[in-house]
Scaffold this motif. Sequence first.
Motif, mmCIF file in Angstrom:
data_model
loop_
_atom_site.group_PDB
_atom_site.id
_atom_site.type_symbol
_atom_site.label_atom_id
_atom_site.label_comp_id
_atom_site.label_asym_id
_atom_site.label_seq_id
_atom_site.Cartn_x
_atom_site.Cartn_y
_atom_site.Cartn_z
ATOM 1 N N VAL A 24 0.835 -1.088 -0.131
ATOM 2 C CA VAL A 24 -0.153 -0.195 0.014
ATOM 3 C C VAL A 24 0.929 1.115 -0.094
ATOM 4 C CG1 VAL A 24 -1.795 1.241 1.163
ATOM 5 C CG2 VAL A 24 -1.781 -1.353 1.236
ATOM 6 N N LEU A 25 0.745 2.075 -0.980
ATOM 7 C CA LEU A 25 1.246 3.442 -1.044
ATOM 8 C C LEU A 25 0.207 4.592 -0.841
ATOM 9 C CD1 LEU A 25 3.481 2.360 -4.235
ATOM 10 C CD2 LEU A 25 4.000 2.230 -1.867
ATOM 11 N N LEU A 26 1.045 5.583 -0.467
ATOM 12 C CA LEU A 26 0.019 6.810 -0.507
ATOM 13 C C LEU A 26 0.825 7.908 -1.616
ATOM 14 C CD1 LEU A 26 -1.556 9.160 0.919
ATOM 15 C CD2 LEU A 26 0.499 9.758 2.299
ATOM 16 N N ALA A 27 -0.071 8.065 -2.553
ATOM 17 C CA ALA A 27 0.241 8.909 -3.648
ATOM 18 C C ALA A 27 0.927 10.243 -3.120
ATOM 19 C CB ALA A 27 -0.917 9.153 -4.551
ATOM 20 N N ASP A 28 1.889 10.699 -3.686
ATOM 21 C CA ASP A 28 2.571 12.011 -3.267
ATOM 22 C C ASP A 28 1.955 13.327 -3.721
ATOM 23 O OD1 ASP A 28 4.142 13.694 -1.697
ATOM 24 O OD2 ASP A 28 5.932 13.325 -2.782
ATOM 25 N N ASP A 29 0.488 13.304 -3.574
ATOM 26 C CA ASP A 29 -0.205 14.303 -4.061
ATOM 27 C C ASP A 29 -1.332 14.935 -2.815
ATOM 28 O OD1 ASP A 29 -1.821 16.436 -5.227
ATOM 29 O OD2 ASP A 29 -1.970 15.472 -7.000
ATOM 30 N N SER A 30 -0.983 15.794 -2.076
ATOM 31 C CA SER A 30 -1.714 16.120 -1.014
ATOM 32 C C SER A 30 -3.124 16.643 -1.310
ATOM 33 C CB SER A 30 -0.951 17.218 0.011
ATOM 34 O OG SER A 30 -0.821 18.383 -0.857
ATOM 35 N N GLN A 31 -3.453 17.189 -2.575
ATOM 36 C CA GLN A 31 -4.806 17.561 -2.938
ATOM 37 C C GLN A 31 -5.738 16.415 -2.862
ATOM 38 O OE1 GLN A 31 -3.879 20.375 -6.640
ATOM 39 N NE2 GLN A 31 -2.654 18.630 -6.704
ATOM 40 N N LEU A 37 -2.745 0.337 -4.431
ATOM 41 C CA LEU A 37 -2.456 -0.930 -3.968
ATOM 42 C C LEU A 37 -1.581 -1.466 -5.244
ATOM 43 C CD1 LEU A 37 -5.771 -2.404 -2.760
ATOM 44 C CD2 LEU A 37 -3.834 -1.971 -1.522
ATOM 45 N N VAL A 38 -0.428 -2.160 -4.859
ATOM 46 C CA VAL A 38 0.479 -2.962 -6.008
ATOM 47 C C VAL A 38 0.536 -4.281 -5.502
ATOM 48 C CG1 VAL A 38 2.614 -2.892 -6.807
ATOM 49 C CG2 VAL A 38 1.710 -0.636 -5.970
ATOM 50 N N PRO A 39 -0.080 -5.172 -6.114
ATOM 51 C CA PRO A 39 0.087 -6.716 -6.005
ATOM 52 C C PRO A 39 1.495 -7.160 -6.020
ATOM 53 C CG PRO A 39 -1.912 -6.457 -7.335
ATOM 54 C CD PRO A 39 -1.193 -5.051 -7.077
ATOM 55 N N ARG A 40 1.661 -7.715 -4.919
ATOM 56 C CA ARG A 40 3.443 -8.232 -5.078
ATOM 57 C C ARG A 40 3.557 -9.351 -6.019
ATOM 58 N NH1 ARG A 40 2.465 -7.235 0.087
ATOM 59 N NH2 ARG A 40 2.785 -9.226 0.709
ATOM 60 N N VAL A 41 3.084 -9.220 -7.180
ATOM 61 C CA VAL A 41 3.296 -10.686 -8.034
ATOM 62 C C VAL A 41 4.073 -10.070 -9.201
ATOM 63 C CG1 VAL A 41 1.879 -11.761 -9.504
ATOM 64 C CG2 VAL A 41 0.993 -11.214 -7.476
ATOM 65 N N PRO A 42 5.291 -10.561 -9.343
ATOM 66 C CA PRO A 42 6.320 -10.192 -10.536
ATOM 67 C C PRO A 42 5.717 -10.286 -11.967
ATOM 68 C CG PRO A 42 7.575 -11.553 -8.676
ATOM 69 C CD PRO A 42 6.029 -11.828 -8.500
#
Length: 136
Positions: A24-31, A37-42
């Motif tokens: 899980v990532l927080l997009a770096d756009d405070s607006q 979500l990035v599935p950890r599937v190569p």
Amino acid sequence: MSFVLDPQLTKDSHFVCELALCRVLLADDSQFPWLILVPRVPKATELYQLTVAQQHQFLTESARVCEALQTLFTPDKLNVAALGNVVSQLHIHHVARFTHDIAWPAPIWGRQPAVAYSPEAAQDSIARIKPLLLKE
């Protein structure tokens, strides 16, 4: 082959946590309250490339992210989208939208430049979001 996060996603986001399937990532756009979500599937670039079990797990994790965004921000609408035109690695955006946000009612992409979080604001957002995602 092991999972490696695309460098562009690393550059444009803040790490929140790992769920059973997804990072899980927080997009770096405070607006916008905006999680990815990035599935950890190569090598996965599309949802259909996940196994059926992984697809079910993704839906469970996506629902958890949507619930967290709804709880924390009470948006007018939740947008969930997988584009992949710039970054082909499978990643799904979850964005809380408001009728008063800067891009409403249009999509958020390409409308205005991102406004990066300060390090403190990013950590504050992560601290509020993370417990809701990791609850059992």
